[in-house]
Design a protein around this motif. Sequence first.
Motif, short mmCIF file in Angstrom:
data_model
loop_
_atom_site.label_atom_id
_atom_site.label_comp_id
_atom_site.label_asym_id
_atom_site.label_seq_id
_atom_site.Cartn_x
_atom_site.Cartn_y
_atom_site.Cartn_z
N LEU A 1 -19.97 -15.33 -83.25
CA LEU A 1 -20.48 -13.96 -83.24
C LEU A 1 -20.54 -13.40 -84.66
N SER A 2 -19.55 -13.70 -85.47
CA SER A 2 -19.56 -13.26 -86.86
C SER A 2 -20.74 -13.87 -87.62
N LEU A 3 -21.01 -15.15 -87.37
CA LEU A 3 -22.16 -15.80 -88.00
C LEU A 3 -23.47 -15.15 -87.53
N GLN B 1 -31.93 -19.64 -93.25
CA GLN B 1 -31.41 -19.68 -94.62
C GLN B 1 -29.97 -19.18 -94.67
N TYR B 2 -29.69 -18.08 -93.98
CA TYR B 2 -28.33 -17.54 -93.96
C TYR B 2 -27.35 -18.56 -93.37
N LEU B 3 -27.71 -19.14 -92.23
CA LEU B 3 -26.83 -20.11 -91.59
C LEU B 3 -26.61 -21.33 -92.48
N LEU C 1 -27.38 -17.16 -80.71
CA LEU C 1 -26.93 -18.45 -81.20
C LEU C 1 -26.11 -19.14 -80.12
N SER C 2 -26.17 -20.45 -80.12
CA SER C 2 -25.34 -21.20 -79.18
C SER C 2 -24.69 -22.37 -79.90
#
Length: 132
Positions: free
Chosen positions: A31-33, A69-71, A101-102
């Motif tokens: 969740l933070s990501l 890009q962030y991930l 996201l999963s």
Amino acid sequence: MLAIGLCAITLLTISVVLAASAVNLKARQLLSLADGAVVAAVDEFEFVTDGGRPKIQLEQQRVHRAVQQYLSDVGAAGRVDNLRIARVQIMSDGQGARLKLSGSVQPPIVGWIIPSGVPITVESTARTVLSR
């Protein structure tokens, strides 16, 4: 005999609590990501004019690239197993985005029971608003 039974029940309880805690912790990390990625995504806006008034507009491809890009920048794939972007959606007003996201978690001790891991999914939303 009673002591052996109590020890078995205690160990089982401890392993279940550890597994549940690991899944909860990894879901919070995911969740933070997602929160960070969607905030980075909505920063990819363009100013457009709507009848002479400035307006924010998001473009699907730019938002999706910003999430990727962030991930990549934060090394998210190394933190969460089977991480994938399930959905990136721009809100109907064009001033915000939703991200889903999963991933999966391999719980400690009892992980052999679920070889593919426990699936986790999170959603996050962010908006960019013009103000004076």
